[in-house]
Motif scaffolding. Structure first.
Motif, PDB file in Angstrom:
ATOM      1  N   ARG A 186       0.828  -1.231  -0.046  1.00  0.00           N
ATOM      2  CA  ARG A 186      -0.031  -0.035   0.139  1.00  0.00           C
ATOM      3  C   ARG A 186       0.786   1.386  -0.189  1.00  0.00           C
ATOM      4  O   ARG A 186       0.588   2.071  -0.688  1.00  0.00           O
ATOM      5  CB  ARG A 186      -0.702  -0.133   1.124  1.00  0.00           C
ATOM      6  N   SER A 187       1.925   1.218   0.599  1.00  0.00           N
ATOM      7  CA  SER A 187       2.971   2.512   0.660  1.00  0.00           C
ATOM      8  C   SER A 187       3.615   2.608  -0.986  1.00  0.00           C
ATOM      9  O   SER A 187       3.528   3.734  -1.259  1.00  0.00           O
ATOM     10  CB  SER A 187       3.993   2.260   1.925  1.00  0.00           C
ATOM     11  N   ALA A 188       3.783   1.633  -1.389  1.00  0.00           N
ATOM     12  CA  ALA A 188       4.292   1.639  -2.761  1.00  0.00           C
ATOM     13  C   ALA A 188       3.225   2.156  -3.837  1.00  0.00           C
ATOM     14  O   ALA A 188       3.459   2.921  -4.566  1.00  0.00           O
ATOM     15  CB  ALA A 188       4.654   0.257  -3.268  1.00  0.00           C
ATOM     16  N   THR A 191       2.879   6.193  -3.200  1.00  0.00           N
ATOM     17  CA  THR A 191       3.980   6.764  -3.904  1.00  0.00           C
ATOM     18  C   THR A 191       3.822   6.638  -5.325  1.00  0.00           C
ATOM     19  O   THR A 191       4.112   7.733  -6.006  1.00  0.00           O
ATOM     20  CB  THR A 191       5.427   5.866  -3.458  1.00  0.00           C
ATOM     21  N   LYS A 192       3.502   5.351  -5.866  1.00  0.00           N
ATOM     22  CA  LYS A 192       3.409   5.498  -7.477  1.00  0.00           C
ATOM     23  C   LYS A 192       2.160   6.394  -7.777  1.00  0.00           C
ATOM     24  O   LYS A 192       2.397   6.980  -8.659  1.00  0.00           O
ATOM     25  CB  LYS A 192       2.963   3.998  -7.738  1.00  0.00           C
ATOM     26  N   LEU A 196       2.650   9.351 -10.456  1.00  0.00           N
ATOM     27  CA  LEU A 196       1.842   9.473 -11.786  1.00  0.00           C
ATOM     28  C   LEU A 196       1.065  10.905 -12.139  1.00  0.00           C
ATOM     29  O   LEU A 196       0.826  10.860 -13.039  1.00  0.00           O
ATOM     30  CB  LEU A 196       1.146   8.326 -11.845  1.00  0.00           C
ATOM     31  N   LEU A 197       0.605  11.165 -10.886  1.00  0.00           N
ATOM     32  CA  LEU A 197      -0.053  12.486 -10.882  1.00  0.00           C
ATOM     33  C   LEU A 197       0.696  13.867 -11.268  1.00  0.00           C
ATOM     34  O   LEU A 197       1.727  13.810 -10.664  1.00  0.00           O
ATOM     35  CB  LEU A 197      -0.773  12.856  -9.752  1.00  0.00           C
ATOM     36  N   LYS A 198       0.049  14.836 -11.955  1.00  0.00           N
ATOM     37  CA  LYS A 198       0.701  16.062 -12.130  1.00  0.00           C
ATOM     38  C   LYS A 198       0.620  16.864 -10.591  1.00  0.00           C
ATOM     39  O   LYS A 198      -0.032  16.539  -9.808  1.00  0.00           O
ATOM     40  CB  LYS A 198      -0.306  16.908 -13.120  1.00  0.00           C
TER      41      LYS A 198
END
Length: 268
Positions: A186-188, A191-192, A196-198
């Motif tokens: 879940r932490s990964a 972070t991802k 991936l978001l602006k």
């Protein structure tokens, strides 16, 4: 691109499901959509608090024991997909129809057969549906490829955690993806999502909160589980409402939560 937080007014969540599907692509999409309904996802009897009494849940767990990627593929190959509504998620259809779903470049991880991807796609939204299952994506492409809005969406077979797109996203929509990954990931995941978001992007999580079943299916989740991993990477809550438009078997177990990335003051 939007510049202000978009809060979901509760009255919209109380409108009838008949109006929700009235977006301009829904009629043609419904005519071509495969019917993949499952009593464990849509209408039917109340779910047991013991998932071991549900043979489909038991089978999902058996298949998942072989490993995440292979397990999901086998679930789709066998048609053991109790998470698949067989239609656009009602609250998503409502947000689109009422003009409250944001515009821009959208990512739907764990998109499955892609109903939400197709519903979101329009001249003001380009939507990427991501899934690790080739079988699921083949199904998605088969029913959606000739739709009038097909130029505004695409389906990619990629691992969410290792994928590096050429462009970032304005919005990420997560439904039954967070609860499908092992809690240790879940932490990964958070972070991802942040990667991936602006910088001013929005995360929309439709939380399927399974707290009264031992182990899931496949894993229990709570609002606190999301907060625990999202706050440290800079996400703040815009709004949180009960999903009154949830399908019958998920009534009372879903919340729509919207998050905005915020600047994190570096530690001195």
């Amino acid at each position: 691109m939007f510049t202000r937080p978009i809060v979901v007014p509760l009255p919209h969540c109380l409108r009838s499901t008949g109006r929700m599907a009235a977006n301009r692509f829904s009629a043609k999409s419904a005519a071509k959509s495969p019917i993949v309904r499952d009593d464990t996802a849509g209408e039917g009897n109340e779910p047991s608090s013991d998932p071991n009494l549900n043979p489909r849940v038991v089978r999902v767990r058996q298949l998942m024991s072989s490993g995440s990627a292979d397990g999901w593929e086998k679930c789709w190959e066998e048609g053991v997909t109790p998470w698949d509504l067989g239609q656009t998620t009602p609250i998503i259809a409502d947000l689109i129809q009422t003009g409250e779903f944001p515009e821009g470049r959208i990512l739907v991880p764990g998109c499955g057969t892609g109903y939400d991807v197709v519903a979101m796609a329009s001249p003001v939204r380009f939507v990427v549906g991501l899934d690790i299952s080739i079988t699921a994506l083949n199904k998605a492409k088969e029913w959606s490829s000739s739709l009038p809005n097909a130029r505004y969406f695409t389906f990619l077979a990629e691992d969410f955690f290792t994928w590096t797109p050429s462009e970032l996203f304005d919005v990420i929509f997560d439904y039954t993806f967070f609860c499908a990954i092992h809690p240790s990931m879940r932490s990964a995941w958070a972070t991802k999502v942040s990667e991936l978001l602006k910088p001013d992007g929005e995360l929309i999580t439709l939380m399927y909160l399974l707290e009264d079943q031992q182990g899931g299916p496949p894993y229990n989740t709570s609002v606190a589980d999301y907060v625990e991993v999202l706050n440290p990477v800079g996400f703040k809550t815009i709004s949180i409402v009960d999903n009154e438009l949830a399908v019958k078997r998920r009534k009372g177990a879903e919340k729509l939560v919207r998050w905005r990335k915020s600047f994190i003051q570096p530690l001195l």
